[in-house]
Write an enzyme that holds these catalytic residues in place. Structure first.
Site, PDB file in Angstrom:
ATOM      1  N   SER A 180       4.918  89.988  93.230  1.00 56.32           N
ATOM      2  CA  SER A 180       5.773  89.467  92.164  1.00 56.32           C
ATOM      3  C   SER A 180       4.971  89.256  90.883  1.00 56.32           C
ATOM      4  CB  SER A 180       6.439  88.149  92.591  1.00 56.32           C
ATOM      5  OG  SER A 180       7.528  87.840  91.741  1.00 56.32           O
ATOM      6  N   SER A 189      12.226  85.429  89.517  1.00 60.23           N
ATOM      7  CA  SER A 189      11.655  86.750  89.836  1.00 60.23           C
ATOM      8  C   SER A 189      12.579  87.690  90.597  1.00 60.23           C
ATOM      9  CB  SER A 189      10.351  86.579  90.626  1.00 60.23           C
ATOM     10  OG  SER A 189       9.294  86.255  89.756  1.00 60.23           O
ATOM     11  N   LYS A 203      13.197  91.075  89.103  1.00 56.89           N
ATOM     12  CA  LYS A 203      12.428  92.294  89.355  1.00 56.89           C
ATOM     13  C   LYS A 203      13.205  93.317  90.188  1.00 56.89           C
ATOM     14  CE  LYS A 203       7.959  89.999  88.830  1.00 56.89           C
ATOM     15  NZ  LYS A 203       8.308  88.583  88.647  1.00 56.89           N
TER      16      LYS A 203
END
Length: 501
Positions: free
Chosen positions: A121, A61, A64
């Site tokens: 997230s 993640s 991102k």
């Protein structure tokens, strides 16, 4: 022997065959994979400490951060605004957790979408950002790769905006440091986006997954990530005495160990100065690895995978579990001690998290519209639940009625069977009697050799309400015939006479 040479003499993970004909090879010791670590001074871009900084790694993640840079860059270019609406598609809604779980068709502002992906997230929201800003996930991935090349990232390949597992997508610690510096440099007004401690959506409060925020003094961003194949990663920033440092830790087996190591690296960095002899990010040598190692067996061990990076944060680092994975010889005595799990590191703890300060997020164009949408959705859910209950009751009632009707029909069928059986028996009895009699039977009295017998009434026994039976006359001889006359013999008259004889 150099640190780079020591790191590459270890052998282990077998080669993995990737997509697009690329061989994903992790030449590491099976029990000693070298986890990428990098500490960089933000202002100068000088490297304070590095370990496998350019080796390819699955980003999870922290992807991102790349998604956010592309989105903010489009805002800066005037192609979209933070008030632009992001629509959740069916494909976005189907992405696995971590997610917000919005229904397809739900809309929210790009500003709220970015806050959600930085704190929660949420994979569904990041996917929706990619679809809305890039026209498609493939189109947004192209923008990610073009932007990465433009800002100086040379080790990264992007295929999706949320970091869910894809063997074609990887990055490096060096590239993530380049990206972090670009976010800080190019979007100073968005700095707070990376340091939100929690968001509040309706009644729900969701804490940031970054376990350093509110625990490590001076920590002020950025993003965490986890997948089994890449372990627990973090790109973190912290400031002290006017100096800002980026620390990147990748491939850790738990968020606790990741956060403790990042905290210790910050402690080390703030005691060091990046001198003229320290290399810059651009000067770091390229990796010889053709692809990232898959550390799933080490992190998840073939058992049920750990929960999605849930931001539990560092509490302590127990025993040898806090060792840097396959740490090579550090480039300073202080880091060498930390890298090989000194007693100081084993006893290292972080304080409890400071009270959260949630930032409100909503769906729709503004909070009022968001409340209306939520109220309508809640009403729809209640109606749907009531309809479901009613349908279940109707189904149960119909089932009972069907069961009763079936039982009634079964009883009637059994009665019909009994009646039919009785009728068959009744019809069979006379036929059986006729068959039992001889076709040409003769009466007993018709025989020339048997006497005719007529059964009389049975004798009544005394004491049964009937008169005493008449005693049988004693046997006597017939009187002597008178002389001169023939004895008169009476002929029997009918059956009565025969019975009396």
């Amino acid at each position: 022997m150099s640190s780079s040479l020591l790191r590459r003499v270890t052998v282990g993970f077998a080669a993995l065959t990737g997509l697009l004909g690329t061989s994903l090879i992790g030449i590491q010791a099976a029990s000693a994979v070298t986890a990428p670590i990098l500490v960089v001074d933000v202002d100068s871009g000088k490297v304070i400490y590095s370990q496998a900084p350019t080796d390819p790694w699955y980003p999870a993640s922290i992807t991102k951060l790349m998604t956010t840079y592309v989105a903010l860059d489009l805002v800066r270019q005037g192609k979209v605004s933070l008030d632009s609406m992001v629509t959740i598609s069916a494909a976005a809604a189907s992405e696995p957790p971590s997610k917000m779980g919005f229904k397809p068709g739900t809309q929210l502002t790009l500003d709220n979408a970015l806050k959600i992906i930085m704190v929660k997230s949420a994979n569904d929201i990041a996917y929706a950002i990619g679809e809305n800003l890039g026209g498609s996930i493939e189109g947004f991935a192209d923008q990610m790769n073009e932007t990465a090349q433009r800002i100086g990232m040379r080790d990264s390949r992007w295929t999706n905006p949320n970091g869910l597992p894809d063997p074609r997508q990887w990055t490096s610690a060096r590239d993530m440091a380049v990206l972090a510096r670009a976010l800080i440099r190019d979007f100073p007004d968005s700095h707070d986006l990376f340091s939100i401690s929690a968001i509040q959506f309706g009644r729900a409060v969701m804490a940031n997954h970054n376990g350093l925020l509110g625990r490590y003094p001076g920590a002020d961003g950025m993003k965490t990530g986890f997948i089994c194949s890449g372990g627990f990663n973090v790109v973190a920033t912290a400031s002290r005495n006017g100096r800002r440092v980026i620390t990147i830790v990748m491939g850790q087996p738990s968020p606790r160990e990741r956060d403790v190591k990042a905290a210790d690296l910050f402690d080390y960095a703030f005691t060091q100065s990046a001198g003229w002899t320290s290399p810059t990010l651009d000067a770091l040598p390229a990796s010889s690895l053709g692809g990232p190692p898959d550390i799933r067996p080490y992190v998840c061990g073939g058992k049920k995978p750990p929960p999605i990076d849930d931001g539990a944060g560092a509490v302590s680092a127990p025993g040898s579990a806090a060792q840097l994975i396959g740490g090579s010889v550090a480039n300073s005595p202080a880091l060498a001690m930390a890298a090989f799990s000194s007693p100081a590191l084993r006893a290292r703890t972080l304080p409890p998290r400071a009270p959260l300060q949630p930032i409100a997020v909503w769906i729709g164009r503004n909070p009022a519209e968001g409340q209306q949408i939520l109220a309508a959705q809640e009403s729809e859910q209640k109606t749907a639940a009531a309809n479901t209950r009613a349908a279940r009751l109707e189904a149960a009632k119909a089932k009972r009625e069907a069961a009763l009707q079936a039982a009634k029909q079964a009883r009637e069928a059994r009665l019909e069977q009994v009646k039919a059986a009785n009728a068959a028996k009744a019809a069979a009895k006379p036929a059986a009697k006729v068959a039992a009699k001889p076709a040409h039977g003769l009466p007993r009295s018709a025989s020339a050799y048997t006497s005719v017998e007529t059964p009389g009434m049975p004798e009544a026994k005394p004491g049964k309400g009937l008169s005493k039976p008449v005693a049988k006359p004693a046997a006597h001889k017939a009187p002597a015939k008178p002389e001169g006359k023939k004895a008169e013999v009476k002929k029997p008259q009918g059956k009565k006479a025969a019975a009396e004889e």
